[in-house]
Scaffold this motif. Structure first.
Motif, PDB file in Angstrom:
ATOM      1  N   PRO A   1       0.826  -1.211   0.000  1.00 23.68           N
ATOM      2  CA  PRO A   1       0.000   0.000   0.000  1.00 23.68           C
ATOM      3  C   PRO A   1       0.858   1.258   0.000  1.00 23.68           C
ATOM      4  O   PRO A   1       1.957   1.286   0.571  1.00 23.68           O
ATOM      5  N   ALA A   2       0.356   2.301  -0.643  1.00 25.04           N
ATOM      6  CA  ALA A   2       1.127   3.535  -0.814  1.00 25.04           C
ATOM      7  C   ALA A   2       1.545   4.157   0.510  1.00 25.04           C
ATOM      8  O   ALA A   2       2.599   4.787   0.597  1.00 25.04           O
ATOM      9  N   GLN A   3       0.735   3.984   1.570  1.00 24.77           N
ATOM     10  CA  GLN A   3       1.074   4.625   2.840  1.00 24.77           C
ATOM     11  C   GLN A   3       2.308   4.020   3.494  1.00 24.77           C
ATOM     12  O   GLN A   3       2.879   4.592   4.418  1.00 24.77           O
ATOM     13  N   HIS A   4       2.744   2.865   3.020  1.00 26.07           N
ATOM     14  CA  HIS A   4       3.914   2.202   3.603  1.00 26.07           C
ATOM     15  C   HIS A   4       5.205   2.516   2.858  1.00 26.07           C
ATOM     16  O   HIS A   4       6.285   2.116   3.310  1.00 26.07           O
ATOM     17  N   ALA A   5       5.114   3.186   1.727  1.00 20.83           N
ATOM     18  CA  ALA A   5       6.304   3.362   0.890  1.00 20.83           C
ATOM     19  C   ALA A   5       6.280   4.716   0.195  1.00 20.83           C
ATOM     20  O   ALA A   5       5.232   5.353   0.080  1.00 20.83           O
ATOM     21  N   LEU A   6       7.440   5.133  -0.252  1.00 20.16           N
ATOM     22  CA  LEU A   6       7.487   6.316  -1.104  1.00 20.16           C
ATOM     23  C   LEU A   6       6.806   5.970  -2.420  1.00 20.16           C
ATOM     24  O   LEU A   6       7.150   4.977  -3.059  1.00 20.16           O
ATOM     25  N   GLU A   7       5.821   6.776  -2.789  1.00 21.10           N
ATOM     26  CA  GLU A   7       5.088   6.484  -4.018  1.00 21.10           C
ATOM     27  C   GLU A   7       5.911   6.939  -5.216  1.00 21.10           C
ATOM     28  O   GLU A   7       5.806   8.076  -5.683  1.00 21.10           O
ATOM     29  N   GLY A   8       6.759   6.047  -5.685  1.00 28.88           N
ATOM     30  CA  GLY A   8       7.618   6.361  -6.810  1.00 28.88           C
ATOM     31  C   GLY A   8       6.815   6.723  -8.048  1.00 28.88           C
ATOM     32  O   GLY A   8       5.722   6.194  -8.271  1.00 28.88           O
ATOM     33  N   VAL A   9       7.362   7.622  -8.851  1.00 26.81           N
ATOM     34  CA  VAL A   9       6.694   8.006 -10.092  1.00 26.81           C
ATOM     35  C   VAL A   9       6.571   6.798 -11.015  1.00 26.81           C
ATOM     36  O   VAL A   9       5.544   6.613 -11.679  1.00 26.81           O
ATOM     37  N   THR A  10       7.603   5.972 -11.052  1.00 25.81           N
ATOM     38  CA  THR A  10       7.519   4.768 -11.893  1.00 25.81           C
ATOM     39  C   THR A  10       6.469   3.820 -11.346  1.00 25.81           C
ATOM     40  O   THR A  10       5.709   3.225 -12.123  1.00 25.81           O
ATOM     41  N   ARG A  11       6.390   3.670 -10.033  1.00 29.93           N
ATOM     42  CA  ARG A  11       5.340   2.842  -9.427  1.00 29.93           C
ATOM     43  C   ARG A  11       3.965   3.335  -9.868  1.00 29.93           C
ATOM     44  O   ARG A  11       3.115   2.557 -10.293  1.00 29.93           O
ATOM     45  N   LYS A  12       3.753   4.645  -9.745  1.00 35.32           N
ATOM     46  CA  LYS A  12       2.459   5.237 -10.085  1.00 35.32           C
ATOM     47  C   LYS A  12       2.113   5.017 -11.555  1.00 35.32           C
ATOM     48  O   LYS A  12       0.972   4.652 -11.891  1.00 35.32           O
ATOM     49  N   THR A  13       3.090   5.226 -12.437  1.00 37.07           N
ATOM     50  CA  THR A  13       2.803   5.106 -13.866  1.00 37.07           C
ATOM     51  C   THR A  13       2.690   3.643 -14.307  1.00 37.07           C
ATOM     52  O   THR A  13       1.980   3.344 -15.264  1.00 37.07           O
TER      53      THR A  13
END
Length: 233
Positions: free
Chosen positions: A147-159
């Motif tokens: 889940p996003a709240q546990h990690a830095l929401e990387g731009v590559t992750r998001k895309t």
């Protein structure tokens, strides 16, 4: 190759990180974007990484500079990389800050052991992220990611998630424990420099092969990013 990738996403994450830690400043997204493009065009570097450093205080300062690109050997996209697991939780994981010394030490330990990166988990064994990557697992036709709240929401992750939605690829954000690693059919790491890179081994456990679904996702995401490249040189 003279193209800018996902600049709006990166700038928004910078500004969001500032909001999270209450760093006050007067820089706008349009100012940062214009300065970034100007820097690229003046230096005429066709391939580079761009680092943005926002420092607070009485007179906040923003530095934007170019670094040598950090590409990996092409063969690793076919063979996969070796990783290790380590217990560590970042403070305020959604904020990308300079508080990275523990991550750096763990990353250095991983490199000394011959690993590409270290996969970080909490005291309960729940996996959060890599020291400088996000992680996805694959099993039975579907992907999952912390889940996003546990990690830095990387731009590559998001895309990558956007790309999956565009192509109807099943994905769930859910917790995965270190003990679940051996039950998965595969795993990948994501970052700006590498896009998607498959994992071959985690500690002493090895995946037998790179799942065809992972290989297909890598192809789809490469097309996805190329279609959204903004030519500035």
């Amino acid at each position: 190759n003279g193209a800018l990738y996902f600049s709006d996403n990166h700038i928004e994450r910078l500004l969001n990180s500032a909001r999270i830690i209450d760093l006050e400043h007067s820089f706008s997204s349009s100012d940062i974007r214009e300065s970034t493009i100007s820097l690229i065009q003046k230096n005429k570097l066709e391939s580079c990484n761009i680092k943005m450093l926002l420092i607070g205080g009485a007179e906040p300062q923003l530095f934007i500079f170019q670094l040598a690109p950090k590409f990996v050997e092409k063969k690793l996209y076919k063979t996969g990389v070796h990783t290790i697991t380590k217990q560590y939780e970042r403070f305020l994981p959604q904020a990308k800050t300079l508080n990275m010394f523990p991550s750096y030490m763990i990353y250095r330990e991983a490199k000394k052991s011959g690993a590409y990166d270290a996969i970080l988990h909490d005291s309960s064994g729940v996996i959060h992220e890599g020291t400088r990557t996000n992680i996805f697992f694959y099993k039975n036709g579907a992907f999952c990611t912390p889940p996003a709240q546990h990690a830095l929401e990387g731009v590559t992750r998001k895309t990558i998630i956007d790309c999956m939605e565009e192509h109807g690829i099943a994905l769930k954000e859910r917790d995965t424990n270190v003990s679940d690693i051996t039950t998965m059919d595969g795993a990948i790491l994501s970052s700006t420099s590498t896009r998607i890179i498959p994992i071959k081994t985690i500690d002493s456990f090895s995946y037998t092969n790179i799942a065809p679904e992972i290989q297909e996702l890598m192809k789809l995401y490469k097309t996805y990013t190329n279609e959204r490249a903004e030519q500035v040189l």
